[in-house]
Design a protein around this motif. Structure first.
Motif, mmCIF file in Angstrom:
data_model
loop_
_atom_site.group_PDB
_atom_site.id
_atom_site.type_symbol
_atom_site.label_atom_id
_atom_site.label_comp_id
_atom_site.label_asym_id
_atom_site.label_seq_id
_atom_site.Cartn_x
_atom_site.Cartn_y
_atom_site.Cartn_z
ATOM 1 N N TYR A 180 0.820 -1.204 0.000
ATOM 2 C CA TYR A 180 0.000 0.000 0.000
ATOM 3 C C TYR A 180 0.854 1.254 0.000
ATOM 4 O O TYR A 180 2.053 1.210 0.274
ATOM 5 C CB TYR A 180 -0.954 0.022 1.195
ATOM 6 C CG TYR A 180 -0.286 0.121 2.554
ATOM 7 C CD1 TYR A 180 0.113 1.356 3.071
ATOM 8 C CD2 TYR A 180 -0.084 -1.009 3.335
ATOM 9 C CE1 TYR A 180 0.708 1.466 4.321
ATOM 10 C CE2 TYR A 180 0.518 -0.922 4.590
ATOM 11 C CZ TYR A 180 0.913 0.321 5.071
ATOM 12 O OH TYR A 180 1.505 0.412 6.309
ATOM 13 N N VAL A 181 0.207 2.365 -0.345
ATOM 14 C CA VAL A 181 0.850 3.678 -0.267
ATOM 15 C C VAL A 181 -0.015 4.556 0.623
ATOM 16 O O VAL A 181 -1.230 4.361 0.726
ATOM 17 C CB VAL A 181 1.008 4.333 -1.663
ATOM 18 C CG1 VAL A 181 1.985 3.551 -2.504
ATOM 19 C CG2 VAL A 181 -0.340 4.467 -2.362
ATOM 20 N N MET A 182 0.626 5.525 1.258
ATOM 21 C CA MET A 182 -0.101 6.447 2.122
ATOM 22 C C MET A 182 -0.521 7.669 1.317
ATOM 23 O O MET A 182 0.246 8.184 0.498
ATOM 24 C CB MET A 182 0.756 6.834 3.316
ATOM 25 C CG MET A 182 1.122 5.655 4.191
ATOM 26 S SD MET A 182 2.034 6.125 5.676
ATOM 27 C CE MET A 182 0.794 7.079 6.552
ATOM 28 N N ILE A 183 -1.739 8.132 1.561
ATOM 29 C CA ILE A 183 -2.307 9.254 0.820
ATOM 30 C C ILE A 183 -2.415 10.466 1.733
ATOM 31 O O ILE A 183 -3.056 10.415 2.785
ATOM 32 C CB ILE A 183 -3.695 8.894 0.251
ATOM 33 C CG1 ILE A 183 -3.612 7.615 -0.596
ATOM 34 C CG2 ILE A 183 -4.251 10.052 -0.563
ATOM 35 C CD1 ILE A 183 -2.684 7.712 -1.789
ATOM 36 N N GLY A 184 -1.787 11.551 1.322
ATOM 37 C CA GLY A 184 -1.776 12.770 2.118
ATOM 38 C C GLY A 184 -2.667 13.852 1.544
ATOM 39 O O GLY A 184 -3.439 13.614 0.607
ATOM 40 N N PRO A 185 -2.557 15.052 2.058
ATOM 41 C CA PRO A 185 -3.441 16.156 1.651
ATOM 42 C C PRO A 185 -3.210 16.648 0.227
ATOM 43 O O PRO A 185 -4.029 17.396 -0.306
ATOM 44 C CB PRO A 185 -3.116 17.254 2.668
ATOM 45 C CG PRO A 185 -1.717 16.960 3.101
ATOM 46 C CD PRO A 185 -1.617 15.466 3.117
#
Length: 274
Positions: free
Chosen positions: A145-150
């Protein structure tokens, strides 16, 4: 005006917990908030400080010290869900987030936009240096997975870190509480998967909601400078990646075969020094 029940748990982090509550009470005046704080047997005066503050909208729950994060959140969510018809949203937060004043009101406002209505809104956090730390999670292949930011507010996420997550109460009524099987971590990831399986959408707020430093690798089971026996002991601790919880999570969300294979992968990495 919307009504939001805010759920958090704490244990012996008096300064962080009381600061978090102070910041949550700063600038959020456009909606009605009720805070459920589950204290898991703090001995550092956390409860006394909260009571001394005189909050009329804080429900302090005294609990046993063996609940840890997932157990404490499960207790608080259950209390909030018992009065679910009184609220429009449930907000899950961590007490180590240093919140931006007025951010809760902005999250609620953002959730009411036509293209976000009925969706889960994740409040991303940054570390003290301004680097993205927690937010949305997008699984792209298998358990990768990848992390999703603003910076990616239009990306539909698979799940989330529950450091700050606003969930419409209708969704909570559908998916229910966090899985009590987990002792400390993974309950938020698991909850997010259940939400996406119900075809509900998860988006990230296009601004940081506060500061929350990422957990350091140093001193954890992933610290390659430590010995094999020490790393295994840390992995099996409640703050690590205990086998039973990890297998349960994988089996529920990726299937039995993946669980059998991936549940032993961490041990292989430890033995080969990765």
């Amino acid at each position: 005006m919307s009504k939001i029940v805010v759920v958090m748990t704490c244990h012996n982090r008096k300064e962080k917990t009381t600061k978090c509550l102070r910041k949550l009470h700063t600038g959020n005046e456009n909606n009605e908030y009720h805070y459920i704080v589950v204290d898991s047997g703090s001995t550092d005066g956390t409860c006394q400080e909260i009571e001394k503050a005189g909050y009329t909208d804080v429900e302090l729950v005294h609990a046993e010290p063996t609940l840890f994060w997932n157990g404490g959140m499960h207790r608080g969510i259950a209390i909030g869900m018992s009065k679910s018809d009184q609220y429009d949203y449930m907000l899950l937060v961590n007490d180590d987030v240093d919140f931006v004043p007025g951010i809760l009101d902005r999250m609620v406002e953002y959730s009411m936009k036509p293209d976000r209505c009925g969706s889960v809104i994740v409040g991303p956090t940054c570390d003290i240096s301004g680097n993205f730390s927690y937010g949305g999670i997008l699984y792209n292949k298998g358990i990768s997975y990848v992390m999703i930011g603003p910076d990616k507010p239009n990306t539909e996420c698979t799940t989330f870190n529950a450091n700050c997550t606003l969930i419409p109460m209708d969704i909570m009524k559908t998916v229910g509480n966090v899985d009590p099987y987990y002792k400390h971590s993974m309950g938020d990831f698991d909850l997010g998967f259940r939400i996406t399986r119900e075809k509900k959408k998860i988006y990230v707020m296009p601004e940081y909601v506060g500061v929350c430093n990422d957990n350091p690798i140093e001193g954890s089971w992933q610290d390659t400078s430590l010995g094999i026996r020490k790393r295994i002991k840390l992995k099996e601790s409640f703050k690590g990646l205990p086998f039973k919880d990890w297998f349960h999570y994988l089996n529920k969300n990726f299937g039995f075969i993946t669980a059998c294979i991936r549940s032993i992968t961490p041990y292989i990495k430890i033995f080969v020094g990765k």
